[in-house]
Design a protein around this motif. Sequence first.
Motif, mmCIF file in Angstrom:
data_model
loop_
_atom_site.group_PDB
_atom_site.id
_atom_site.type_symbol
_atom_site.label_atom_id
_atom_site.label_comp_id
_atom_site.label_asym_id
_atom_site.label_seq_id
_atom_site.Cartn_x
_atom_site.Cartn_y
_atom_site.Cartn_z
ATOM 1 N N THR A 696 11.098 8.917 39.440
ATOM 2 C CA THR A 696 10.378 7.636 39.281
ATOM 3 C C THR A 696 10.747 6.923 37.987
ATOM 4 O O THR A 696 10.250 5.823 37.733
ATOM 5 C CB THR A 696 8.869 7.889 39.283
ATOM 6 O OG1 THR A 696 8.537 8.798 38.219
ATOM 7 C CG2 THR A 696 8.426 8.493 40.608
ATOM 8 N N LEU A 697 11.603 7.535 37.166
ATOM 9 C CA LEU A 697 11.962 6.940 35.878
ATOM 10 C C LEU A 697 12.833 5.706 36.101
ATOM 11 O O LEU A 697 13.871 5.786 36.762
ATOM 12 C CB LEU A 697 12.720 7.968 35.038
ATOM 13 C CG LEU A 697 13.158 7.538 33.631
ATOM 14 C CD1 LEU A 697 11.942 7.295 32.742
ATOM 15 C CD2 LEU A 697 14.061 8.616 33.020
ATOM 16 N N PRO A 698 12.453 4.553 35.543
ATOM 17 C CA PRO A 698 13.283 3.351 35.717
ATOM 18 C C PRO A 698 14.597 3.457 34.950
ATOM 19 O O PRO A 698 14.695 4.170 33.948
ATOM 20 C CB PRO A 698 12.400 2.233 35.134
ATOM 21 C CG PRO A 698 11.035 2.797 35.056
ATOM 22 C CD PRO A 698 11.189 4.259 34.845
ATOM 23 N N VAL A 699 15.596 2.744 35.432
ATOM 24 C CA VAL A 699 16.853 2.657 34.698
ATOM 25 C C VAL A 699 16.577 1.973 33.359
ATOM 26 O O VAL A 699 15.825 1.006 33.274
ATOM 27 C CB VAL A 699 17.916 1.874 35.499
ATOM 28 C CG1 VAL A 699 19.181 1.648 34.667
ATOM 29 C CG2 VAL A 699 18.249 2.610 36.788
ATOM 30 N N GLY A 700 17.172 2.490 32.292
ATOM 31 C CA GLY A 700 16.956 1.922 30.965
ATOM 32 C C GLY A 700 15.753 2.496 30.246
ATOM 33 O O GLY A 700 15.324 1.948 29.228
ATOM 34 N N LYS A 701 15.224 3.590 30.761
ATOM 35 C CA LYS A 701 14.091 4.246 30.108
ATOM 36 C C LYS A 701 14.387 5.737 29.946
ATOM 37 O O LYS A 701 15.235 6.321 30.642
ATOM 38 C CB LYS A 701 12.812 4.078 30.951
ATOM 39 C CG LYS A 701 12.334 2.641 31.058
ATOM 40 C CD LYS A 701 11.608 2.183 29.794
ATOM 41 C CE LYS A 701 10.224 2.786 29.731
ATOM 42 N NZ LYS A 701 9.451 2.263 28.578
ATOM 43 N N ALA A 702 13.673 6.372 29.012
ATOM 44 C CA ALA A 702 13.786 7.817 28.770
ATOM 45 C C ALA A 702 12.422 8.452 29.005
ATOM 46 O O ALA A 702 11.383 7.777 28.984
ATOM 47 C CB ALA A 702 14.254 8.079 27.354
#
Length: 1002
Positions: A696-702
């Motif tokens: 579920t982690l969006p692209v551009g996030k950690a």
Amino acid sequence: MSARRTHKQGRAGGGRIDRQKTVRFIFDGVSYSGHPGDTLASAMLANGVTLLGRSFKYHRPRGLLSAGVDEPNALVTILRGEAREPNIPATMVEIHDGLTVVSQNRSPSLAWDFHALNQLGGKLLAAGFYYKTFMGPAIGPLKGTRFWMFCEHFIRRAAGLGRAGTVAENIRYERMNAFCDVLVVGSGPAGLTAARAASDSGANVILAELDPHFGGSANWSDEEIDMKPAADWAKGIVEELRGRQNVRLLPRTTVWGYYDGNTLAAIERVSDHKPAPAKGEPRHRYWTIRARKVVLATGALERPLVFPGNDRPGVMLADAARRYANEFGVLPGERIALFTNNDSAYQAALALKNAGAQIAAIVDVRTEPSEAVRALAQAAGAELLAGHAVIGTEGAKALSSVTVQHFDADGKRLSGATRAIQADCLLASGGWSPAIHLASQAGAKPEWDSRKQAFLPPQPTQEWLGAGAFTGSFSTTGAIAEGHAAGVSAAGGKAAPFDLPGVQPEPLDPDPAPIFEIKAEGKSFVDFQHDVTADDVRLAHREGFVSVEHLKRYTTLGMATDQGKSSNVPGLAIMADALGKPIPEVGTTRFRPPFSAVSIGSIAGERYGDIKPDRLTPMHDWHVEHGATLYSAGLWHRPQIYGLPGETVEQAYVREVKASRSTAGIVDVSTLGKIAVQGPDAAEFLDRVYTNLFSTLPVGKARYGLMLREDGLAFDDGTTWRLGANDFLMTTTTANAGKVMQHLEYFLDVIWPELRVTVTSVTDQWAGAAIGGPKAREILASCVEGTAVDNAALPFMGIVHGKIAGVPVMICRLSFSGEMAFEVYCGSGFGTHVWQALIEAGKPFGLVPYGLEALGTMRIEKGHVTGAEIDGRTTARDLHLDWMLSKKKPFIGSAMMDREGLAEPTRLQLVGIVALDNRPLNGGAHIVEELDQDNPHGSIGHVTACCYSPMLGKYIALALVKRGSALLGTRAFVSDPLRKRFGPVEIVSNHFFDPEGSRMHG
């Protein structure tokens, strides 16, 4: 000339030695002479010395048994100045001028050994005596202790054979890696033919031979039994191979280990046979050989027979005596008797007769030897005693006579009158065991052949082929044919016709009678090296040790340097007889590397002292130039502090922490493990690996992630960044980077091979710097091009791309220090350039570089965990990370993490500790509820990390304490008796500073 030297010259007179030259050496302080080409064993035999060792347990006098690597008795220590190398078979030591050797396991001398009194112990020293004698409760004057505590000192002094050296050697060793199409192990007729056939097919070939000369026994065959053509043929093949560009010949090279992927280990004795190595020449060279195919032509080892007195000096293997006569021109005795259960001993008898010995008798357990061997016995001038057995030997420290008696081989019974035969040497032959050690190491069980009464090599589980006596083909013609076929097959070529003019098939039967033991009065030895008798094997059976592996360990049969070379089959035959089972049902132990002793120096090679590789970050030189004190963190060299003149370590890190929390600080984080996880199933894979969701982690996030082991215990933590839909960058702790990589590869290769994912270690591809503190965002904003770094563009756990000083960088906003912080990554080649640009940009804001001490202090103040707390024994709940355990999916460890023991309320839990006496604390110190300095006890936990907190002005620590959460706000004591540190502490939350995280979020 020595009385023991044969008078013949040439092939039948000792073809390996040069009689025109003399070599002088020292054994036990006495000077002796020999010839170039002699081994220590052959030279001592030529000098009439038959007593060369003392047995391990009983300290019985022992002489030579064999002529090769299987020698169990004559183990010696080689002296090089003050350096010493123990447990070398005298049969493998090539003499040279100045060689100095001492015998072992005796005091004060071989002739007069005080420990020979052990022979009076008799049954008290039988198998397992140390288990039974020293473990019960003591009585009498030793009441209240155990007898072992009294005896341990004396037992340990008596243990072992040779004494290891303690002086550093001024000797070079080398390590080599080699690759080949075909590795041929062994250079007898089969090995030579295989090497030539593979070479003819165009393959790159390595031929390894443990002896100094190629050709095996065929090279020195006795011309008087019509084997001269084979010898001439062997010499011709060797010369032919020497001239080929695609063949590497490795003499004096023992291939001792067979590992996965057709990787084999070998040791080459480069200069042991020389008075001194040539300039730059190593003593030993360790070879790691990776071969496409392997041809095992390792031959076979002759077995002894088990009968009373079979260990007396002067009792030797029949083929060993033949070799001493043919190869070294040495007679093992003047009047020789032979005892056999097979035909091969008759060839040895004739060879020794031709060399000048008198053959008194040949004692054969078989009632009807063939006409061919009867003719050999007649040619040797020997009386043939068929259907007889040797039942004893006589002689003080050397053989003087043997006693024989009629033997019924079918009923295995002795009967009739005994007879004494005068002889100063008895040669025994119990048949042959193929040297299958490497094949067994390669991964399968040997197969028993009842006709040959031997274990034959298993079916290959790796890319190897066998040839010659290794497979049970004991004739020269059969070995040559097998070797040719194996060489062609290994090289992938086609078989070409070959011929060996003048060599006819031997008319002898290589198969022995199934007789290994003669049951009569007296000690009959099975394992000469460890003093294991036939009675010991039967005792082990009576005491319930029916597995061959248990038998081996209880009796020590076939252990140490022997590795079952001579003792394995006779020992198994006796065990099978005791069990009433055939040998294949009893089985055999699996051979393990090394096949023979390997010098530790060769394994280390050029790597000595601190053999760990030095890993340096891209900014290493900058840290050194700017006064950093470095220390090792794992394999990495990292800054500890950037100390000012006169500062202590504590003063330096306190200054660095204060500056970082008041303005800004920068730290080199290039050492963090970095793994690229890519592929269509990358997100699914991370969901299975981590305890929390990553799909579920969006692209551009950690996202911060936690891994568990399969048993439910915490394994590692770190952040993983989503750079694209199927592209993730995982970071790990510095210390666990390699373990995490192995963890991921294992699950992809073995558990989930269907997942379309690749994992690649990119730790060394990225340089990293973490910049944190109240001024960190302003510093970045002043030097980053191409992107904003405000809260909207770069929120917590957000990722942006830009440039610093013209270099592309990737920036993630995350914090380990508890301050607003950013990790900046660039290509490792630009690490110093970007680091210096950040330093210059930060100067107006008071930016300071800080080291690991300050980094550790800030993480302790925030209560963050590292490897000190994730120590392989803690769970997510113990570390207050249970909020990361997803209830929406399974993950590695989820099935085991709720075990009763892992949810026990008395488990160690993470807490904070404050020293109430304001004195330093120590890692590893115990936490106790009641302080008792005289008798420290009652530990309820221990300190994992400690420091002086500049923000609190106190000495603080993280600790793991039983029922820690329930004890918050209570007092306890630190108990550190090793460092004499005792004092009161308060147990508090592990979040010492800014528990709400307001500083991190700005």
